[in-house]
Write a protein that holds these residues in place. Structure first.
Motif, PDB file in Angstrom:
ATOM      1  N   LYS A 167       0.851  -1.192   0.000  1.00 43.05           N
ATOM      2  CA  LYS A 167       0.000   0.000   0.000  1.00 43.05           C
ATOM      3  C   LYS A 167       0.876   1.227   0.000  1.00 43.05           C
ATOM      4  O   LYS A 167       1.888   1.258   0.702  1.00 43.05           O
ATOM      5  N   PRO A 168       0.475   2.285  -0.743  1.00 38.16           N
ATOM      6  CA  PRO A 168       1.280   3.517  -0.728  1.00 38.16           C
ATOM      7  C   PRO A 168       1.108   4.259   0.596  1.00 38.16           C
ATOM      8  O   PRO A 168      -0.029   4.528   1.005  1.00 38.16           O
ATOM      9  N   LEU A 169       2.202   4.597   1.225  1.00 35.94           N
ATOM     10  CA  LEU A 169       2.163   5.348   2.496  1.00 35.94           C
ATOM     11  C   LEU A 169       1.440   6.687   2.312  1.00 35.94           C
ATOM     12  O   LEU A 169       0.757   7.165   3.202  1.00 35.94           O
ATOM     13  N   TRP A 170       1.572   7.286   1.111  1.00 37.27           N
ATOM     14  CA  TRP A 170       0.976   8.614   0.889  1.00 37.27           C
ATOM     15  C   TRP A 170      -0.548   8.582   0.860  1.00 37.27           C
ATOM     16  O   TRP A 170      -1.176   9.610   0.889  1.00 37.27           O
ATOM     17  N   GLU A 171      -1.139   7.395   0.855  1.00 36.89           N
ATOM     18  CA  GLU A 171      -2.603   7.307   0.919  1.00 36.89           C
ATOM     19  C   GLU A 171      -3.104   6.903   2.304  1.00 36.89           C
ATOM     20  O   GLU A 171      -4.286   6.645   2.513  1.00 36.89           O
ATOM     21  N   ARG A 172      -2.156   6.846   3.259  1.00 39.95           N
ATOM     22  CA  ARG A 172      -2.525   6.370   4.601  1.00 39.95           C
ATOM     23  C   ARG A 172      -3.538   7.291   5.259  1.00 39.95           C
ATOM     24  O   ARG A 172      -3.373   8.512   5.246  1.00 39.95           O
ATOM     25  N   VAL A 173      -4.574   6.718   5.869  1.00 35.78           N
ATOM     26  CA  VAL A 173      -5.598   7.538   6.520  1.00 35.78           C
ATOM     27  C   VAL A 173      -5.635   7.330   8.030  1.00 35.78           C
ATOM     28  O   VAL A 173      -6.396   7.975   8.721  1.00 35.78           O
ATOM     29  N   MET A 174      -4.811   6.423   8.562  1.00 32.98           N
ATOM     30  CA  MET A 174      -4.915   6.124   9.997  1.00 32.98           C
ATOM     31  C   MET A 174      -4.354   7.249  10.863  1.00 32.98           C
ATOM     32  O   MET A 174      -3.695   8.156  10.380  1.00 32.98           O
TER      33      MET A 174
END
Ligand code: GTQ
Ligand code: FE2
Length: 318
Positions: free
Chosen positions: A22-29
């Motif tokens: 998963k791309p880190l730049w899309e992380r929502v947590m």
């Protein structure tokens, strides 16, 4: 142009998902202090009758431990009061024995009500009296008994969540119900009798003014090493003088409080909890806390501060 880039990115994200990436730049947590746990109080006027009903419904032997768990309303299904801490109220009737077992999690007891019970830790028999704090180190054999004439109730605090997190939760039953008693030795390193704690608080109060947020607060330490009694848990007793109005404070350790003496209120994350003796309340990580004492108050608490300090995470703000 950017629409092209975005659709390329979207296609890329989808493509790598099949490979467990998963791309880190899309992380929502969450990337901020605090947890999902919310402030909560369990009042003795509610918990005591329920413990007594549990005493009628099940024996200590059947239950193994007759414990009502204090589960955080925002952490259903976890059994935990914060993501890192377990809390339970345990009751044992005269003549009962809670059978011997051991487990990797560490446990503490704060005796709440009743006389005549004991806990045995690796054969050492430790009397339980109201206000006493008792250490049960991980992987030590322990059983409890009540040789008095009335129910005995205490608060259990455990670091079970750490064992679970690490995949290192082991437990074993002892081949017999009770342990053979070790010969009575010298003064216990596992017991912190209330009488002594109170004397220490009195001495502290004579030595200077109360802290603007914590009043007079002492941190239990191992008598030989001077360290916290557990590698994970820090344990405290504080005294707020009658009329005390504390300042706002927050810290990254989640904490469980149990009122030993006195009445007052705790403002936790904007919620006001009026408290009385034997009430238990939880101050989750990074929630702002403020105390007011209507009478002299003595309040016990434990938190995951020892673990956080060991790992370099702990912070506070006043
Ligand atoms: O008294 O040994 O509340 O093992 C939870 C787990 C108490 C105990 C609890 C335990 C105990
Ligand atoms: Fe146990």
């Amino acid at each position: 142009m950017s629409a092209v880039v975005n659709s390329d990115l979207a296609r890329f994200s989808k493509e790598i998902a099949e490979l467990g990436l998963k791309p880190l730049w899309e992380r929502v947590m969450r990337l901020k202090a605090g947890t999902d746990a919310r402030p909560a109080i369990w009042r003795w006027r509610d918990t005591r009758p329920l413990l007594m009903r549990a005493c009628e419904l099940i024996t200590a032997k059947q239950a193994e431990r007759r414990v009502l768990m204090l589960e955080n309303p925002s952490l259903p299904g976890t059994t935990f009061i914060t993501p890192a801490l377990f809390a339970g109220l345990q009751a044992i009737l005269p003549g009962e024995i809670a059978p011997t077992h051991r487990h990797t999690p560490n446990a503490l007891r704060l005796i709440v009500e009743g006389e005549g019970a004991y806990t045995a830790v690796d054969g050492e028999r430790i009397p339980m009296r109201p206000g006493d704090f008792i250490v049960t180190p991980g992987w030590t054999w322990h059983d409890h008994g009540n040789e008095g004439s009335a129910p005995v109730v205490w608060l259990d605090g455990l670091d079970t969540a750490f064992a679970n997190l690490f995949g290192a939760h082991f437990r074993e039953d002892y081949p017999e119900e009770r342990q053979r008693a070790a010969p009575p030795g010298s003064e216990s390193f596992l017991s912190f009798p209330y009488e002594r704690t109170r004397a220490n608080l009195e001495r502290l109060s004579k030595g200077g003014n109360p802290h603007p947020c914590h009043g007079w607060k002492l941190r239990y330490t191992h008598r030989d090493t001077g360290k916290d009694p557990f590698p994970t848990l820090a344990v405290f007793m504080q005294w707020l003088p009658g009329g005390f109005t504390g300042g706002r404070h927050r810290s990254t350790d989640g904490a469980v409080y149990c009122v030993v003496e006195g009445r007052g209120s705790a403002d936790v994350g904007g919620e006001r909890f009026d408290f009385a003796p034997h009430d238990v309340f939880v101050v989750p990580s990074w929630e702002i806390r403020r105390f007011e004492a209507a009478t002299d108050c003595v309040i016990f608490s434990y938190s995951d501060r020892a673990a956080q300090e060991a790992l370099g995470f702990w912070r506070e703000e006043s």
